[in-house]
Design a protein around this motif. Structure first.
Motif, PDB file in Angstrom:
ATOM      1  N   ARG A 237      18.617  -6.229  16.605  1.00 17.26           N
ATOM      2  CA  ARG A 237      17.893  -7.394  16.110  1.00 17.26           C
ATOM      3  C   ARG A 237      18.401  -8.682  16.758  1.00 17.26           C
ATOM      4  O   ARG A 237      19.356  -9.303  16.312  1.00 17.26           O
ATOM      5  CB  ARG A 237      18.034  -7.489  14.588  1.00 17.26           C
TER       6      ARG A 237
ATOM      7  N   ASP B 169      16.149 -11.190  17.284  1.00 17.67           N
ATOM      8  CA  ASP B 169      15.186 -12.226  16.939  1.00 17.67           C
ATOM      9  C   ASP B 169      15.748 -13.252  15.977  1.00 17.67           C
ATOM     10  O   ASP B 169      15.206 -14.352  15.869  1.00 17.67           O
ATOM     11  CB  ASP B 169      13.927 -11.590  16.343  1.00 17.67           C
ATOM     12  N   ARG B 170      16.829 -12.922  15.296  1.00 15.01           N
ATOM     13  CA  ARG B 170      17.387 -13.863  14.323  1.00 15.01           C
ATOM     14  C   ARG B 170      18.695 -14.491  14.797  1.00 15.01           C
ATOM     15  O   ARG B 170      19.408 -15.118  14.016  1.00 15.01           O
ATOM     16  CB  ARG B 170      17.603 -13.171  12.983  1.00 15.01           C
TER      17      ARG B 170
ATOM     18  N   TYR C 179      24.635 -15.828  13.622  1.00 10.47           N
ATOM     19  CA  TYR C 179      23.306 -15.824  13.029  1.00 10.47           C
ATOM     20  C   TYR C 179      22.899 -17.151  12.407  1.00 10.47           C
ATOM     21  O   TYR C 179      21.736 -17.349  12.084  1.00 10.47           O
ATOM     22  CB  TYR C 179      23.184 -14.689  12.017  1.00 10.47           C
ATOM     23  N   SER C 180      23.854 -18.043  12.194  1.00 11.76           N
ATOM     24  CA  SER C 180      23.518 -19.375  11.693  1.00 11.76           C
ATOM     25  C   SER C 180      24.695 -20.296  11.967  1.00 11.76           C
ATOM     26  O   SER C 180      25.790 -19.848  12.326  1.00 11.76           O
ATOM     27  CB  SER C 180      23.221 -19.344  10.197  1.00 11.76           C
TER      28      SER C 180
END
Length: 119
Positions: free
Chosen positions: A27, A29-30, A100-101
């Motif tokens: 993943r 995309d995030r 992720y953030s």
């Protein structure tokens, strides 16, 4: 979750260049950002360079500014680190990692690729 595999390390002489790659699967995309870290024997792992996954803002450790360039190919889901004018003190295991953030630390570490600078 994203899986990361580094490649491109090797043995070089001072002043030479190497380009590391980090292939991402899973993943992506995030993703918020990706980065390169390194760890020399007996030392703590340290940040080398980072890049936003969307956009191209970058950041570098002072020790590599002007010598290393981080880049990415979103379509190929690959992160790169161009290392020029390598020095003895650049010898380390190099790892890529994902974030992720802005509120989460880097993680999803790859297995690393060894860079050795020796005459």
């Amino acid at each position: 979750q994203v899986q990361l595999v580094e490649s491109g390390g090797g043995l070089v002489r001072p002043g030479e260049s190497l380009k590391l790659s980090c292939a991402a699967s899973g993943r992506t995309d995030r993703l918020y950002a990706m980065g390169w870290f390194r760890q020399a024997p007996g030392k703590e792992r340290e940040f080398v360079a980072g890049i936003m996954w969307i956009g191209s803002a970058t950041s570098y450790a002072d020790s590599v500014k002007g010598r290393f360039t981080i880049s990415k190919d979103n379509a190929r889901r690959t992160l790169y680190l161009q290392m020029n004018n390598l020095k003895f003190e650049d010898t380390a295991m190099y790892y890529c990692a994902a974030r992720y953030s802005s509120n989460t630390p880097y993680g999803n570490w790859g297995q690393g690729t060894q860079v050795t600078v020796s005459s």
